[in-house]
Scaffold this motif. Structure first.
Motif, PDB file in Angstrom:
ATOM      1  N   UNK A 166      56.969  95.044  56.756  1.00  0.00           N
ATOM      2  CA  UNK A 166      55.727  95.431  57.428  1.00  0.00           C
ATOM      3  C   UNK A 166      55.719  96.922  57.770  1.00  0.00           C
ATOM      4  N   UNK A 167      56.916  97.435  58.113  1.00  0.00           N
ATOM      5  CA  UNK A 167      57.001  98.868  58.419  1.00  0.00           C
ATOM      6  C   UNK A 167      56.687  99.699  57.173  1.00  0.00           C
ATOM      7  N   UNK A 168      57.207  99.258  56.029  1.00  0.00           N
ATOM      8  CA  UNK A 168      56.928  99.966  54.774  1.00  0.00           C
ATOM      9  C   UNK A 168      55.443  99.881  54.422  1.00  0.00           C
ATOM     10  N   UNK A 169      54.862  98.692  54.632  1.00  0.00           N
ATOM     11  CA  UNK A 169      53.430  98.508  54.351  1.00  0.00           C
ATOM     12  C   UNK A 169      52.592  99.460  55.221  1.00  0.00           C
ATOM     13  N   UNK A 170      52.965  99.559  56.494  1.00  0.00           N
ATOM     14  CA  UNK A 170      52.225 100.445  57.401  1.00  0.00           C
ATOM     15  C   UNK A 170      52.397 101.909  57.011  1.00  0.00           C
ATOM     16  N   UNK A 171      53.569 102.257  56.515  1.00  0.00           N
ATOM     17  CA  UNK A 171      53.827 103.668  56.160  1.00  0.00           C
ATOM     18  C   UNK A 171      52.999 104.112  54.954  1.00  0.00           C
ATOM     19  N   UNK A 172      52.439 103.151  54.216  1.00  0.00           N
ATOM     20  CA  UNK A 172      51.639 103.491  53.031  1.00  0.00           C
ATOM     21  C   UNK A 172      50.135 103.488  53.324  1.00  0.00           C
ATOM     22  N   UNK A 173      49.772 103.503  54.605  1.00  0.00           N
ATOM     23  CA  UNK A 173      48.352 103.477  54.975  1.00  0.00           C
ATOM     24  C   UNK A 173      47.604 104.751  54.576  1.00  0.00           C
ATOM     25  N   UNK A 174      48.329 105.788  54.214  1.00  0.00           N
ATOM     26  CA  UNK A 174      47.681 107.015  53.736  1.00  0.00           C
ATOM     27  C   UNK A 174      46.815 106.748  52.513  1.00  0.00           C
ATOM     28  N   UNK A 175      47.245 105.769  51.687  1.00  0.00           N
ATOM     29  CA  UNK A 175      46.461 105.398  50.502  1.00  0.00           C
ATOM     30  C   UNK A 175      45.127 104.790  50.959  1.00  0.00           C
ATOM     31  N   UNK A 176      45.187 103.975  52.024  1.00  0.00           N
ATOM     32  CA  UNK A 176      43.961 103.389  52.577  1.00  0.00           C
ATOM     33  C   UNK A 176      43.049 104.462  53.148  1.00  0.00           C
ATOM     34  N   UNK A 177      43.648 105.489  53.744  1.00  0.00           N
ATOM     35  CA  UNK A 177      42.839 106.582  54.303  1.00  0.00           C
ATOM     36  C   UNK A 177      42.044 107.256  53.192  1.00  0.00           C
ATOM     37  N   UNK A 178      42.696 107.482  52.061  1.00  0.00           N
ATOM     38  CA  UNK A 178      42.002 108.080  50.912  1.00  0.00           C
ATOM     39  C   UNK A 178      40.886 107.161  50.431  1.00  0.00           C
ATOM     40  N   UNK A 179      41.176 105.848  50.398  1.00  0.00           N
ATOM     41  CA  UNK A 179      40.161 104.866  49.994  1.00  0.00           C
ATOM     42  C   UNK A 179      38.973 104.894  50.953  1.00  0.00           C
ATOM     43  N   UNK A 180      39.280 104.927  52.241  1.00  0.00           N
ATOM     44  CA  UNK A 180      38.237 104.923  53.274  1.00  0.00           C
ATOM     45  C   UNK A 180      37.354 106.164  53.162  1.00  0.00           C
ATOM     46  N   UNK A 181      37.979 107.310  52.946  1.00  0.00           N
ATOM     47  CA  UNK A 181      37.219 108.559  52.833  1.00  0.00           C
ATOM     48  C   UNK A 181      36.259 108.529  51.650  1.00  0.00           C
ATOM     49  N   UNK A 182      36.620 107.779  50.629  1.00  0.00           N
ATOM     50  CA  UNK A 182      35.798 107.711  49.421  1.00  0.00           C
ATOM     51  C   UNK A 182      34.823 106.535  49.441  1.00  0.00           C
ATOM     52  N   UNK A 183      34.978 105.635  50.422  1.00  0.00           N
ATOM     53  CA  UNK A 183      34.273 104.343  50.405  1.00  0.00           C
ATOM     54  C   UNK A 183      32.757 104.493  50.336  1.00  0.00           C
ATOM     55  N   UNK A 184      32.210 105.359  51.179  1.00  0.00           N
ATOM     56  CA  UNK A 184      30.750 105.511  51.217  1.00  0.00           C
ATOM     57  C   UNK A 184      30.227 106.033  49.880  1.00  0.00           C
ATOM     58  N   UNK A 185      30.931 107.013  49.308  1.00  0.00           N
ATOM     59  CA  UNK A 185      30.529 107.570  48.010  1.00  0.00           C
ATOM     60  C   UNK A 185      30.610 106.488  46.934  1.00  0.00           C
ATOM     61  N   UNK A 186      31.650 105.641  47.032  1.00  0.00           N
ATOM     62  CA  UNK A 186      31.808 104.553  46.055  1.00  0.00           C
ATOM     63  C   UNK A 186      30.622 103.597  46.108  1.00  0.00           C
ATOM     64  N   UNK A 187      30.214 103.221  47.316  1.00  0.00           N
ATOM     65  CA  UNK A 187      29.068 102.319  47.467  1.00  0.00           C
ATOM     66  C   UNK A 187      27.785 102.951  46.939  1.00  0.00           C
ATOM     67  N   UNK A 188      27.589 104.239  47.262  1.00  0.00           N
ATOM     68  CA  UNK A 188      26.396 104.945  46.782  1.00  0.00           C
ATOM     69  C   UNK A 188      26.384 105.006  45.256  1.00  0.00           C
ATOM     70  N   UNK A 189      27.571 105.226  44.672  1.00  0.00           N
ATOM     71  CA  UNK A 189      27.683 105.298  43.209  1.00  0.00           C
ATOM     72  C   UNK A 189      27.377 103.936  42.584  1.00  0.00           C
ATOM     73  N   UNK A 190      27.876 102.869  43.198  1.00  0.00           N
ATOM     74  CA  UNK A 190      27.573 101.510  42.721  1.00  0.00           C
ATOM     75  C   UNK A 190      26.074 101.280  42.726  1.00  0.00           C
ATOM     76  N   UNK A 191      25.429 101.644  43.844  1.00  0.00           N
ATOM     77  CA  UNK A 191      23.980 101.439  43.982  1.00  0.00           C
ATOM     78  C   UNK A 191      23.220 102.238  42.931  1.00  0.00           C
ATOM     79  N   UNK A 192      23.617 103.491  42.781  1.00  0.00           N
ATOM     80  CA  UNK A 192      22.938 104.393  41.843  1.00  0.00           C
ATOM     81  C   UNK A 192      23.112 103.903  40.402  1.00  0.00           C
ATOM     82  N   UNK A 193      24.336 103.526  40.053  1.00  0.00           N
ATOM     83  CA  UNK A 193      24.611 103.082  38.687  1.00  0.00           C
ATOM     84  C   UNK A 193      23.939 101.740  38.396  1.00  0.00           C
ATOM     85  N   UNK A 194      23.853 100.868  39.404  1.00  0.00           N
ATOM     86  CA  UNK A 194      23.203  99.565  39.220  1.00  0.00           C
ATOM     87  C   UNK A 194      21.725  99.738  38.914  1.00  0.00           C
TER      88      UNK A 194
END
Length: 834
Positions: free
Chosen positions: A155-183
Motif C-alpha cells: 500500500x505504501x508503494x501504491x501511495x508513492x505512485x500517486x504522482x501518475x494520478x496527479x498527471x491524470x487528474x490535471x489532464x482529466x477535464x481536457x480528456x472529457x472535452x476532447x471526448x465530447x468534441x470528437x464524438x
C-alpha cells in the motif's frame, strides 16, 4: 438521524460497519449514501464529520483480541481485492479501443489523430500497470493469510505512485472535452464512446474515464479501515499510516481541482444515482418568485430550498418537490392549460437595482483603498450589495420553462436565457432516452437524498458578485464588436439566424440577433454588432431555425417557437479581445460550426468624442454648422431617422436597445455624410434597428454633447437638487440656456421618445429604458471636458456620472418642458446666465 456510512457496493467492497446497519431481523434500516466518488473537502472525513486520523480510535482492538482484528483485516482486504479486480478489468476495457485507434491514426482515414488519442487515454496504461502489479503482489498474501503476513509495504508503494494520478487528474477535464468534441465530429468514435460509458459492474451509466478519480478516494478509505484493525505494534501499522498520510495529502492538494466533483448517491437497491446537473433557478410558486436550487439526477429532478440554520451549522436543503424523470413531460403545444400571469418588475426598477449595486461596488472599492478602511464597513456594504443582487437575480428572469408530472402536477421556472432553458431541457431529454422506471421515495429516502445535496452540489453560491473572490475577474465594461460571418454543417435547407447573449449582473441577456437567412444550408450573414458589456465574462451564440407556422404557438411565452439548432459559448478573455485587431474564432455546436470575429473597446475609449476632419458631412460636425448649412432647425438626419422609426419601428420590441447591424449603420452614415440622392430609398429598405442605431451614432459622434460641454457641470448639479421647485427652476433655466439648434433638436427628440414610450406594452421600451439608452449619448462630455476635475467617468457602465446622465434625460421625459415658442416668450422668467 443516524450517521450515514460509506458504501462501496458498486465496486464489490462493503467496507466497515456493514453488519451494524442491519436490524435484528436482518433488514436494512436505512438507505446508504455513497460518499466516496470524486473529490471534495469532505472526502476524507468520517460520517460524523470528524477528520480521518491515521491512528485507530480507542476500543476498536480490545485487550488482545488479535484474532478478531486479523479476521476483520482479511475481510477488508478480500473485499478490496474483489473491487481491485473489477477496476483492472475496467481499465483494460478502457484501453481496448486505444490500440486500433492508434493503428488508424497513421492511415489516410484516421478516426482520431494521435494527439487526440494520447489526450483521451493519457496515463491510463501507466495506471493499469501500477494496479496490475499491486494486485499480483497482494493476491498470494490473501491466499496464505495469517498473523505474519504483511501488506503495508504494498500500500505504501501504491501511495508513492500517486504522482501518475496527479498527471491524470490535471489532464482529466481536457480528456472529457476532447471526448465530447470528437464524438460530435466523428460518428465512429461516438459509437466507441457510447460503449465506453456503459459498465457491466454498476447499475448506472458512468464513464470509464471517471474510474481512476473514483479509485484514489476508495483506496484511501480502505487504508482507514485497515488501520482500525491493525495493532500499533504490527509491522504494517507504520507503513499503512504512512500510505494514508500520503493519500490524504494527495487528496487535499487536488480537492479543488477535480472535475467532476462528488456526484453520486447510492439508492437502497445498491444503484448509483448520479447528479448530472444543478443550479439556481427562479420558480413561480403560488404567484410569487422563489429562488430554488434544482438538482437533476439520473432518474429524477429534485427542487430544493436552502433551510435557515444556526450560526456555525452546516447548510441544509429542504425538498420542495421531486419528479421521477420517467413521469416528467414538457409543455405540449396543444395543452389547454392557461399559463399563469408572470408578475414582472417595471424596467426602471430593474435598472435602479443595477445603479444601487454599482454605487455600493464603488463604495467598497473606496473603503478598500482607504488607509484606515475598516473591514466591518466593507462587510456591511457587501451584505447590502448581496441583498440588491439577490433581488435582481430573483426578478430579472422572464423566459418560462414549464415541466409537468404525468400525475397532473405542473411547475414553472423563469430563466433569463434561452441558452439555459435549452441546456436543462436537453439534459433531461438525454436521460429520458434510457430505460427509466418511475419511483416513489419514502420519507426517509427523500430525507437522505436531500441531505446529500449539500455535498453533491457543483454550484455552491447564487451567481452574484458579492459571492466572488476579490481576485476573480470583474469582467469587461465597454463595447464588444462581434461579426457573425457564416455557419456550416446543416444537413437540410432551413431559415436560419443567430442570437448573441452576454452575462450581466449574474444572469445572461440576449443582446443581438442576425437577420434570417432563408432556405439554405450555408448561411452567410456577415453582420456586425456592437454589444454593451456590464461586467461580462462570456459570450454565447445560439443558432435557430425560424418557424413561420403559426399553428405552433407556444402558450408559455405567446410566441412561435423557433428550434435551437446549436449553441456554444466563449470566455471573454481581456488579453484576447482587447487587442486592436479582430480576433477570429469558430464555435462548434452539435456538428454545426459558426464562424465569428470579435474585438473589445473599453468604455473610456468608446465614449471619446472625436470631431470629424471633413466638415462637409454631418457625423462629427457641430450641430450648429449642420443646421446652418442645411438651413434647417433640426438636422436632416435626425428628422429622417425619427420619421422612419415612427412609420414602421415604433412597435418593434427593444427599439433603440437592440443593436442594429454595424455594416448597415456604416452604410447609412456614409450616405448621410455624402448626401446621397438615394437616402430615402435606403431608409425604406434598411432594417429598422440599423436606422435607430444610426440616430444614436449621430448623437454619440457629435464633437460636443447635444446638451453642451459648457452646461454639463450645471446639469449634474441641477439633477442632484432635492427640492422639486428648485430642481424644476434650475432644469428649465438650463434648457433655455442651450443654443437654438441644440434646444429645438432636443425638444424634437423628446417628443419622439415620448411617443415611443407610449407603445411600451408592445415595444417594451419605457421612459427609463429610453433614458438609459440616450442619456449618456446626449450628455457625455467631450474628451477635453472629461479630463477636468469635475468629471470622473469610471470604467463601470453605471458610474455616478452615467447614472446622473440617465437621470437628466429621464427628468425631461417625465416633466415635459413647455414648447420652444413659449420658452422664447418667457424671457423675463428665465435668465440667460448659467
Amino acid at each position: 438521524f443516524e450517521p450515514v456510512y460509506f458504501n462501496y457496493n458498486t465496486d464489490g467492497y462493503e467496507g466497515d460497519g456493514a453488519e451494524d446497519r442491519k436490524s435484528q431481523d436482518g433488514s436494512e434500516t436505512m438507505p446508504f449514501i455513497d460518499e466516496s466518488p470524486t473529490m471534495s473537502p469532505q472526502l476524507c472525513v468520517r460520517p460524523d464529520g470528524e477528520a480521518v486520523s491515521p491512528t485507530p480510535p480507542e476500543g476498536l482492538l480490545p485487550g488482545g483480541d488479535i484474532e478478531k482484528g486479523l479476521e476483520m483485516k482479511k475481510l477488508v482486504l478480500s473485499g478490496f481485492m474483489a473491487s481491485e479486480e473489477i477496476y483492472i478489468n475496467q481499465l483494460e476495457a478502457l484501453l481496448l479501443p486505444m490500440r486500433p485507434l492508434k493503428a488508424t491514426a497513421t492511415t489516410s482515414k484516421p478516426v482520431l489523430t494521435m494527439e487526440q488519442i494520447e489526450t483521451i487515454f493519457y496515463k491510463i496504461q501507466d495506471i493499469y500497470e501500477i494496479h496490475k502489479e499491486f494486485y499480483d503482489a497482494l493476491f498470494p498474501n490473501i491466499q496464505q493469510w495469517d498473523d505474519k503476513v504483511t501488506v503495508g509495504h504494498l500500500f505504501q508503494k501504491l501511495a508513492s505512485q500517486l504522482g501518475v494520478y496527479k498527471a491524470f487528474v490535471d489532464n482529466y477535464k481536457v480528456a472529457l472535452e476532447t471526448v465530447e468534441k470528437c464524438s460530435q465530429a466523428n460518428s465512429q468514435f461516438q459509437k466507441i464512446s457510447e460503449v465506453l460509458s456503459l459498465t457491466a459492474h454498476t447499475h448506472a451509466h458512468i464513464s470509464l474515464l471517471y474510474k481512476p478519480i473514483d479509485r484514489v478516494t476508495r483506496s484511501t478509505l480502505v487504508l482507514h479501515d485497515l488501520l482500525k484493525h491493525t495493532p500499533k505494534e504490527h509491522p504494517d501499522f507504520a507503513l499503512l499510516q504512512d500510505a494514508l498520510r500520503i493519500s490524504q495529502n494527495f487528496l487535499s492538494s487536488i480537492n479543488e481541482e477535480i472535475d467532476p466533483r462528488r456526484t453520486a448517491v447510492t439508492t437502497p437497491k445498491g444503484e448509483a444515482r448520479q447528479l448530472v446537473k444543478d443550479g439556481f433557478l427562479v420558480e413561480l410558486s403560488e404567484g410569487s418568485r422563489k429562488l430554488r436550487h434544482v438538482f437533476l439526477f439520473t432518474d429524477l429532478l429534485l427542487c430544493a430550498k436552502m433551510k435557515k440554520t444556526a450560526v456555525g451549522r452546516n447548510q441544509q436543503y429542504e425538498c420542495k418537490w421531486y419528479i421521477p424523470l420517467a413521469d416528467l413531460t414538457f409543455q405540449t403545444l396543444d395543452d389547454s392549460d392557461s399559463c399563469p400571469h408572470v408578475q414582472t418588475l417595471p424596467e426602471h426598477e430593474i435598472e435602479e437595482m443595477k445603479i444601487k449595486i454599482s454605487v455600493i461596488k464603488s463604495e467598497i472599492q473606496k473603503e478598500k483603498k482607504a488607509q484606515k478602511g475598516q473591514s466591518r464597513i466593507v462587510d456591511r456594504l457587501r451584505k447590502k450589495m448581496n441583498e440588491q443582487e439577490s433581488c435582481l437575480l430573483l426578478h430579472s428572469p422572464t423566459i418560462p420553462f414549464r415541466i409537468h408530472s404525468k400525475h397532473g402536477k405542473s411547475y414553472l421556472f423563469l430563466l433569463s436565457s434561452d441558452y439555459e432553458r435549452s441546456e436543462w431541457r436537453e439534459s433531461i431529454q438525454k436521460l429520458q432516452k434510457k430505460d427509466l422506471q418511475s419511483c416513489v421515495l419514502s420519507t426517509l429516502e427523500l430525507q437522505v437524498l436531500t441531505s446529500s445535496c449539500f455535498k453533491l452540489r457543483t454550484v455552491h453560491n447564487i451567481p452574484v458578485t458579492s459571492n466572488k473572490d476579490d481576485e476573480e475577474s470583474p469582467g469587461l465594461y465597454g463595447f464588444l464588436h462581434v461579426i457573425v460571418h457564416s455557419a456550416t454543417g446543416f444537413k437540410e435547407s432551413a431559415n436560419l439566424y443567430c442570437t448573441l447573449e452576454v452575462d450581466s449582473f449574474g444572469y445572461f441577456v440576449s443582446k443581438a440577433k442576425t437577420r434570417v437567412f432563408r432556405d439554405t444550408t450555408e448561411p452567410h450573414w456577415n453582420e456586425e454588432f456592437e454589444i454593451e458589456l456590464e461586467g461580462s465574462q462570456c459570450l454565447r451564440i445560439l443558432c435557430y431555425e425560424k418557424c413561420y407556422d403559426k399553428s405552433k404557438l407556444n402558450k408559455d411565452d405567446n410566441e412561435i417557437v423557433d428550434k435551437i439548432m446549436g449553441k456554444g459559448q466563449v470566455q471573454l478573455d481581456p488579453q484576447t479581445v482587447q487587442s486592436k485587431n479582430w480576433h477570429v474564432d469558430v464555435i462548434e455546436m452539435n456538428g454545426i460550426k459558426v464562424e465569428f470575429s470579435m474585438k473589445f473597446t473599453s468604455r473610456d475609449l468608446s465614449l471619446k468624442r472625436t470631431p470629424s476632419k471633413k466638415q462637409s458631412g454631418v457625423f462629427g460636425v457641430k450641430i450648429s454648422v449642420v443646421t446652418k448649412r442645411e438651413r434647417s432647425k433640426v438636422p436632416y438626419i435626425v428628422r429622417q431617422c425619427i420619421e422612419e422609426v415612427e412609420k414602421r419601428g415604433i412597435e418593434e420590441v427593444g427599439i433603440y436597445r437592440i443593436s442594429g447591424v454595424a455594416t448597415d449603420i456604416q452604410a447609412l452614415k456614409a450616405a448621410f455624410d455624402t448626401n446621397t440622392k438615394d437616402i430615402l430609398v435606403m431608409l425604406s429598405d434598411m432594417d429598422i434597428n440599423a436606422i435607430a442605431g444610426t440616430l444614436k451614432l449621430y448623437f454619440r459622434e457629435l464633437p460636443e454633447p447635444l446638451l453642451t460641454d459648457r452646461l454639463y457641470p450645471a446639469f449634474m448639479e441641477g439633477i442632484a437638487l432635492s427640492d422639486p421647485a428648485a430642481k424644476e427652476n434650475c432644469m428649465m433655466h438650463l434648457l433655455r440656456s442651450l443654443p437654438d439648434p441644440n434646444l429645438i433638436t432636443f425638444l424634437t427628440l423628446l417628443e419622439h421618445l415620448k411617443r415611443v414610450a407610449e407603445k411600451e406594452p408592445v415595444n417594451k421600451m419605457s421612459l427609463h429604458n429610453l433614458a438609459t439608452v440616450f442619456g449618456p449619448t446626449l450628455l457625455r462630455p467631450s474628451e477635453s471636458e472629461s479630463s477636468k476635475p469635475h468629471i470622473t467617468l469610471a470604467s463601470d457602465i453605471w458610474s455616478h456620472d452615467v447614472m446622473a446622465q440617465v437621470q437628466v434625460l429621464l427628468y425631461y421625459l417625465q416633466h415635459p418642458p413647455i414648447s420652444f415658442a413659449e420658452l422664447k416668450r418667457n424671457t423675463l422668467y428665465f435668465s440667460t446666465d448659467v
